[in-house]
Design a protein around this motif. Sequence first.
Motif, PDB file in Angstrom:
ATOM      1  N   VAL A  54       4.345 -34.680 -48.213  1.00 29.48           N
ATOM      2  CA  VAL A  54       3.463 -33.906 -49.091  1.00 29.48           C
ATOM      3  C   VAL A  54       2.069 -34.523 -49.267  1.00 29.48           C
ATOM      4  N   PRO A  55       1.908 -35.848 -49.378  1.00 27.95           N
ATOM      5  CA  PRO A  55       0.532 -36.372 -49.522  1.00 27.95           C
ATOM      6  C   PRO A  55      -0.386 -36.013 -48.341  1.00 27.95           C
ATOM      7  N   GLN A  56       0.173 -35.926 -47.132  1.00 26.51           N
ATOM      8  CA  GLN A  56      -0.648 -35.565 -45.970  1.00 26.51           C
ATOM      9  C   GLN A  56      -0.715 -34.050 -45.772  1.00 26.51           C
ATOM     10  N   GLN A  57       0.331 -33.357 -46.184  1.00 27.73           N
ATOM     11  CA  GLN A  57       0.406 -31.922 -45.964  1.00 27.73           C
ATOM     12  C   GLN A  57       0.976 -31.256 -47.219  1.00 27.73           C
ATOM     13  N   PRO A  58       0.140 -31.044 -48.232  1.00 27.25           N
ATOM     14  CA  PRO A  58       0.625 -30.587 -49.531  1.00 27.25           C
ATOM     15  C   PRO A  58       1.277 -29.206 -49.538  1.00 27.25           C
ATOM     16  N   PHE A  59       1.072 -28.419 -48.498  1.00 26.39           N
ATOM     17  CA  PHE A  59       1.615 -27.065 -48.512  1.00 26.39           C
ATOM     18  C   PHE A  59       2.958 -26.947 -47.790  1.00 26.39           C
ATOM     19  N   ILE A  60       3.517 -28.050 -47.306  1.00 24.60           N
ATOM     20  CA  ILE A  60       4.823 -27.988 -46.661  1.00 24.60           C
ATOM     21  C   ILE A  60       5.886 -27.817 -47.749  1.00 24.60           C
ATOM     22  N   ASP A  61       6.818 -26.914 -47.518  1.00 21.05           N
ATOM     23  CA  ASP A  61       7.867 -26.731 -48.526  1.00 21.05           C
ATOM     24  C   ASP A  61       9.179 -27.346 -48.040  1.00 21.05           C
ATOM     25  N   ILE A  62      10.093 -27.519 -48.955  1.00 22.52           N
ATOM     26  CA  ILE A  62      11.357 -28.181 -48.663  1.00 22.52           C
ATOM     27  C   ILE A  62      12.174 -27.376 -47.649  1.00 22.52           C
ATOM     28  N   ALA A  63      12.041 -26.055 -47.654  1.00 21.71           N
ATOM     29  CA  ALA A  63      12.771 -25.225 -46.692  1.00 21.71           C
ATOM     30  C   ALA A  63      12.336 -25.553 -45.265  1.00 21.71           C
ATOM     31  N   THR A  64      11.061 -25.824 -45.068  1.00 25.73           N
ATOM     32  CA  THR A  64      10.566 -26.207 -43.742  1.00 25.73           C
ATOM     33  C   THR A  64      11.181 -27.526 -43.313  1.00 25.73           C
ATOM     34  N   VAL A  65      11.308 -28.450 -44.246  1.00 21.89           N
ATOM     35  CA  VAL A  65      11.926 -29.742 -43.936  1.00 21.89           C
ATOM     36  C   VAL A  65      13.379 -29.527 -43.519  1.00 21.89           C
ATOM     37  N   TYR A  66      14.123 -28.716 -44.269  1.00 21.63           N
ATOM     38  CA  TYR A  66      15.523 -28.450 -43.920  1.00 21.63           C
ATOM     39  C   TYR A  66      15.645 -27.770 -42.555  1.00 21.63           C
ATOM     40  N   ARG A  67      14.789 -26.791 -42.280  1.00 20.70           N
ATOM     41  CA  ARG A  67      14.824 -26.111 -40.971  1.00 20.70           C
ATOM     42  C   ARG A  67      14.514 -27.097 -39.849  1.00 20.70           C
ATOM     43  N   THR A  68      13.553 -27.966 -40.087  1.00 22.16           N
ATOM     44  CA  THR A  68      13.192 -28.968 -39.080  1.00 22.16           C
ATOM     45  C   THR A  68      14.328 -29.955 -38.864  1.00 22.16           C
ATOM     46  N   LEU A  69      15.007 -30.350 -39.917  1.00 23.98           N
ATOM     47  CA  LEU A  69      16.157 -31.254 -39.779  1.00 23.98           C
ATOM     48  C   LEU A  69      17.263 -30.589 -38.964  1.00 23.98           C
ATOM     49  N   GLN A  70      17.495 -29.295 -39.207  1.00 21.96           N
ATOM     50  CA  GLN A  70      18.490 -28.561 -38.406  1.00 21.96           C
ATOM     51  C   GLN A  70      18.108 -28.577 -36.931  1.00 21.96           C
ATOM     52  N   TRP A  71      16.840 -28.320 -36.652  1.00 21.80           N
ATOM     53  CA  TRP A  71      16.361 -28.308 -35.275  1.00 21.80           C
ATOM     54  C   TRP A  71      16.495 -29.692 -34.651  1.00 21.80           C
ATOM     55  N   LEU A  72      16.117 -30.733 -35.393  1.00 24.74           N
ATOM     56  CA  LEU A  72      16.220 -32.101 -34.865  1.00 24.74           C
ATOM     57  C   LEU A  72      17.680 -32.489 -34.598  1.00 24.74           C
ATOM     58  N   GLN A  73      18.600 -31.976 -35.391  1.00 23.45           N
ATOM     59  CA  GLN A  73      20.017 -32.201 -35.116  1.00 23.45           C
ATOM     60  C   GLN A  73      20.415 -31.504 -33.822  1.00 23.45           C
ATOM     61  N   THR A  74      19.952 -30.280 -33.652  1.00 20.32           N
ATOM     62  CA  THR A  74      20.276 -29.498 -32.463  1.00 20.32           C
ATOM     63  C   THR A  74      19.801 -30.188 -31.191  1.00 20.32           C
ATOM     64  N   VAL A  75      18.614 -30.790 -31.238  1.00 18.45           N
ATOM     65  CA  VAL A  75      18.084 -31.464 -30.048  1.00 18.45           C
ATOM     66  C   VAL A  75      18.568 -32.903 -29.938  1.00 18.45           C
ATOM     67  N   GLY A  76      19.361 -33.352 -30.909  1.00 13.60           N
ATOM     68  CA  GLY A  76      20.007 -34.653 -30.827  1.00 13.60           C
ATOM     69  C   GLY A  76      19.183 -35.852 -31.257  1.00 13.60           C
ATOM     70  N   LEU A  77      18.130 -35.638 -32.041  1.00  8.90           N
ATOM     71  CA  LEU A  77      17.281 -36.756 -32.461  1.00  8.90           C
ATOM     72  C   LEU A  77      17.533 -37.217 -33.892  1.00  8.90           C
ATOM     73  N   VAL A  78      18.269 -36.429 -34.634  1.00 11.24           N
ATOM     74  CA  VAL A  78      18.583 -36.778 -36.016  1.00 11.24           C
ATOM     75  C   VAL A  78      20.072 -36.565 -36.228  1.00 11.24           C
TER      76      VAL A  78
END
Length: 154
Positions: A54-78
């Motif tokens: 948030v300090p670097q990108q104040p408009f990012i919401d928590i839903a975007t973080v969750y979607r990104t975590l799902q994607w990172l799991q799918t590609v095997g990096l998280v």
Amino acid sequence: MPAIWEEKAVQYLEEAALLRQQGHRLTPQRLQVLQVIKAHSQHITAEEIHAAIVPQQPFIDIATVYRTLQWLQTVGLVAPISTGEGKLYYEYHAPGEHHHHLICQQCSQHIQIPDADLAGLKQALRDRYGFTLQIDHLALLGRCGGCAAEDEGE
């Protein structure tokens, strides 16, 4: 993607080229989430990742973080891990590296163990049931040696 994000992707994330080769889009949000996870030495929650971005990108919401975590799991990096506390934690999962965790339910100590420590279990399941266990990241809950010794001393 702006050139600055391409530079950061190359500079900070060895995985960026591989992901691009696989046809994945590397948005600034995806890069930031992955960078936060890679930089964090312990397991981290989605809320902690969000707070770090948030300090670097104040408009990012928590839903975007969750979607990104799902994607990172799918590609095997998280890899997600549940510690039995009701929260889901995440950690960076380097391609081809597998490890597991022993988590003390009394003091919350985490002990990281190599995948090779589960080789006997995997072989026993294969021999007995013809079942091939495919686990990349496992949390085993129990009590650590220190807590077990304290309980026995009482």
